[in-house]
Design a protein around this motif. Structure first.
Motif, mmCIF file in Angstrom:
data_model
loop_
_atom_site.group_PDB
_atom_site.id
_atom_site.type_symbol
_atom_site.label_atom_id
_atom_site.label_comp_id
_atom_site.label_asym_id
_atom_site.label_seq_id
_atom_site.Cartn_x
_atom_site.Cartn_y
_atom_site.Cartn_z
ATOM 1 N N ARG A 176 -9.967 -18.157 -41.779
ATOM 2 C CA ARG A 176 -10.101 -19.393 -42.590
ATOM 3 C C ARG A 176 -9.644 -19.186 -44.038
ATOM 4 O O ARG A 176 -10.209 -19.758 -44.975
ATOM 5 C CB ARG A 176 -11.555 -19.895 -42.599
ATOM 6 N N THR A 216 -3.224 -32.457 -40.868
ATOM 7 C CA THR A 216 -1.761 -32.425 -40.915
ATOM 8 C C THR A 216 -1.226 -30.999 -40.753
ATOM 9 O O THR A 216 -1.958 -30.021 -40.945
ATOM 10 C CB THR A 216 -1.282 -32.952 -42.281
ATOM 11 N N ALA A 223 -2.513 -27.004 -42.311
ATOM 12 C CA ALA A 223 -2.904 -26.007 -41.301
ATOM 13 C C ALA A 223 -2.838 -24.560 -41.806
ATOM 14 O O ALA A 223 -3.742 -23.761 -41.523
ATOM 15 C CB ALA A 223 -2.071 -26.195 -40.041
ATOM 16 N N LEU A 260 -3.222 -34.042 -50.728
ATOM 17 C CA LEU A 260 -4.056 -34.573 -49.641
ATOM 18 C C LEU A 260 -3.247 -34.670 -48.353
ATOM 19 O O LEU A 260 -2.124 -35.155 -48.342
ATOM 20 C CB LEU A 260 -4.567 -35.957 -50.053
HETATM 21 C C1 LIG Z 1 -14.101 -32.988 -36.178
HETATM 22 C C2 LIG Z 1 -13.372 -31.877 -36.888
HETATM 23 C C3 LIG Z 1 -13.092 -30.702 -36.212
HETATM 24 C C4 LIG Z 1 -12.414 -29.658 -36.850
HETATM 25 N N1 LIG Z 1 -12.143 -28.520 -36.141
HETATM 26 C C5 LIG Z 1 -11.494 -27.495 -36.745
HETATM 27 C C6 LIG Z 1 -11.204 -26.296 -36.010
HETATM 28 O O1 LIG Z 1 -11.490 -26.180 -34.827
HETATM 29 N N2 LIG Z 1 -10.586 -25.290 -36.680
HETATM 30 C C7 LIG Z 1 -10.224 -25.387 -37.986
HETATM 31 O O2 LIG Z 1 -9.657 -24.428 -38.516
HETATM 32 N N3 LIG Z 1 -10.474 -26.510 -38.702
HETATM 33 C C8 LIG Z 1 -11.100 -27.559 -38.118
HETATM 34 N N4 LIG Z 1 -11.385 -28.695 -38.828
HETATM 35 C C9 LIG Z 1 -11.011 -28.774 -40.251
HETATM 36 C C10 LIG Z 1 -9.661 -29.495 -40.530
HETATM 37 O O3 LIG Z 1 -9.288 -30.281 -39.446
HETATM 38 C C11 LIG Z 1 -8.551 -28.492 -40.846
HETATM 39 O O4 LIG Z 1 -8.902 -27.693 -41.934
HETATM 40 C C12 LIG Z 1 -7.222 -29.204 -41.142
HETATM 41 O O5 LIG Z 1 -6.180 -28.260 -41.244
HETATM 42 C C13 LIG Z 1 -7.276 -30.025 -42.438
HETATM 43 O O6 LIG Z 1 -6.104 -30.804 -42.481
HETATM 44 P P1 LIG Z 1 -5.974 -32.057 -43.433
HETATM 45 O O7 LIG Z 1 -4.563 -32.491 -43.387
HETATM 46 O O8 LIG Z 1 -6.979 -33.065 -43.086
HETATM 47 O O9 LIG Z 1 -6.288 -31.387 -44.841
HETATM 48 P P2 LIG Z 1 -7.064 -32.011 -46.082
HETATM 49 O O10 LIG Z 1 -8.516 -32.114 -45.745
HETATM 50 O O11 LIG Z 1 -6.378 -33.222 -46.574
HETATM 51 O O12 LIG Z 1 -6.878 -30.828 -47.135
HETATM 52 C C14 LIG Z 1 -7.468 -29.566 -46.914
HETATM 53 C C15 LIG Z 1 -6.903 -28.574 -47.939
HETATM 54 O O13 LIG Z 1 -5.503 -28.368 -47.714
HETATM 55 C C16 LIG Z 1 -4.755 -28.706 -48.873
HETATM 56 N N5 LIG Z 1 -3.498 -29.290 -48.429
HETATM 57 C C17 LIG Z 1 -3.301 -30.331 -47.602
HETATM 58 N N6 LIG Z 1 -1.997 -30.528 -47.386
HETATM 59 C C18 LIG Z 1 -1.350 -29.589 -48.116
HETATM 60 C C19 LIG Z 1 0.025 -29.288 -48.348
HETATM 61 N N7 LIG Z 1 1.021 -29.972 -47.766
HETATM 62 N N8 LIG Z 1 0.315 -28.273 -49.199
HETATM 63 C C20 LIG Z 1 -0.649 -27.562 -49.808
HETATM 64 N N9 LIG Z 1 -1.957 -27.799 -49.628
HETATM 65 C C21 LIG Z 1 -2.299 -28.807 -48.798
HETATM 66 C C22 LIG Z 1 -5.635 -29.682 -49.634
HETATM 67 O O14 LIG Z 1 -5.288 -29.709 -51.017
HETATM 68 C C23 LIG Z 1 -6.997 -29.071 -49.390
HETATM 69 O O15 LIG Z 1 -7.161 -27.952 -50.206
HETATM 70 C C24 LIG Z 1 -12.033 -29.776 -38.215
HETATM 71 C C25 LIG Z 1 -12.325 -30.976 -38.905
HETATM 72 C C26 LIG Z 1 -12.972 -32.016 -38.242
HETATM 73 C C27 LIG Z 1 -13.244 -33.296 -38.981
#
Ligand SMILES: Cc1cc2nc3c(=O)[nH]c(=O)nc-3n(C[C@H](O)[C@H](O)[C@H](O)COP(=O)(O)OP(=O)(O)OC[C@H]3O[C@@H](n4cnc5c(N)ncnc54)[C@H](O)[C@@H]3O)c2cc1C
Length: 339
Positions: free
Chosen positions: A164, A118, A122, A50
């Protein structure tokens, strides 16, 4: 490191949905990560990594394994001529990192400003926005290969980045990202060709914006278009855009001449699913029970408070079915279901 029990995941996701993680730990260094992975292996329970919880929909029943919350911190810089190699740890907040980069006058990540989450997540979906993708600047991703029990540096090519998508989605239980290394530049060029960004600077009559102005523009545009995660439960765009062959797109264009297509290459174009959900299916701003879509953006599903994962999935399925019935296009969620 302590492994906790029954931690409610709704409090750790931007959708604010999801039951408890049976086991849960926060990981701040490599030793703690190994401990968490060993727990998963020893007790034969699945793990879920997470980050900021901004791209997931967790089941109402929760997760019957160990959730490993990545909080490794640190950013390092190495300058080589006009290039600067920057390595950021997985637990760094993405936008705080981008802000720091822009403050230092480094080019390359500014169009990816204000994306929640995070650094470690990404590369997983190769985050993208306003004409840039993570893959444009990534040099390598430092991972723990959980299957082989070894650390590795995956090159940009080895990460198999595409729209993506990446190797990390191929087998989500294989790699855990510890840090990402970018090649940035202190003399880069700005990418302001994306329609919304271009219009923003035209309106402001700014011909040659600075790096900071581009970051600020992206933030302003995003704040206008997307819901504030502090106000709404959401995971951003719920569905991916769809890339189709030119012929299929042309047939759709005949039916819907106002639709704006984005060229991917000579053979393929990207269909704007937000436009279809809005103009063809009328899904913008709908509300049913505790769930709905955002008033400015049909692609964004909203938890209006107290929604369940089942309610979100039901609305999402309705949207999938209606897009298919009206256009023949099969849309897929961008948001990952943790079920
Ligand atoms: C308002 C809003 C706007 C957004 N806009 C965009 C946008 O413009 N472009 C875009 O691409 N996305 C966008 N997103 C989606 C999101 O922000 C991205 O996908 C972001 O990279 C997710 O990061 P997170 O740390 O919250 O991941 P999480 O939601 O915690 O996890 C996402 C996935 O990544 C995996 N993961 C997390 N950390 C690691 C790690 N260290 N190693 C291996 N796997 C891992 C998790 O297991 C899961 O599969 C948006 C989301 C919101 C809420």
């Amino acid at each position: 490191m302590s492994i906790q029990k029954d931690i409610l995941l709704k409090d750790l996701t931007t959708f604010r949905i999801g039951g408890p993680a049976k086991h849960f730990c926060v990981v701040r260094n490599e030793d703690e990560l190994i401990e968490a992975v060993n727990f998963s292996k020893k007790y034969r329970v699945p793990f879920f990594v997470l980050g900021g919880g901004s791209n997931i929909l967790v089941a109402d029943e929760g997760f019957e394994g160990i959730v490993i919350k990545m909080e490794m911190k640190g950013v390092t810089y190495k300058e080589e001529g006009t290039d600067v190699f920057v390595t950021a740890s997985a637990g760094e907040n993405w936008d705080s990192f981008v802000s720091q980069i822009v403050e230092k006058g480094l080019y390359g990540l500014e169009n990816l400003s204000y994306i929640p989450g995070t650094v470690g997540a990404a590369p997983v979906q190769n985050i993208g926005a306003y004409g840039s993708e993570l893959k444009d600047t990534v040099i390598s991703v430092h991972v723990l290969d959980v299957v082989k029990d070894e650390y590795k540096d995956l090159s940009n090519t080895e990460c198999k980045f595409s729209y993506r998508d990446s190797i990390f989605k191929e087998d989500p239980k294989k790699y855990i990202v510890l840090s990402v290394t970018f090649r940035l530049s202190n003399r880069g060029t700005l990418n302001i060709g994306y329609k919304d960004v271009q219009e923003y600077f035209d309106f402001k009559k700014i011909k040659e914006p600075t790096l900071k102005q581009v970051r600020n523009a992206v933030i302003e545009i995003r704040q206008r278009k997307l819901p504030d995660v502090k106000e709404y439960g959401t995971a951003g765009s719920f569905f991916k855009n769809v890339i189709v062959p030119n012929a299929q797109a042309q047939a759709l264009l005949k039916k819907y001449p106002e639709m704006i297509l984005h060229k991917v290459n000579d053979k393929k174009v990207k269909i704007p699913i937000a436009w279809i959900l809005d103009h063809v299916c009328g899904f913008r701003g709908v509300k049913k029970g505790n769930v709905g879509t955002f008033r400015n953006q049909a692609l964004v599903l909203i938890n209006h408070g107290g929604a369940t994962a089942a309610e979100i999935i039901a609305l999402a399925q309705k949207m999938v079915d209606e897009v298919y019935d009206k256009t023949g296009i099969e849309i897929e969620p961008e948001v990952e279901y943790v079920l």
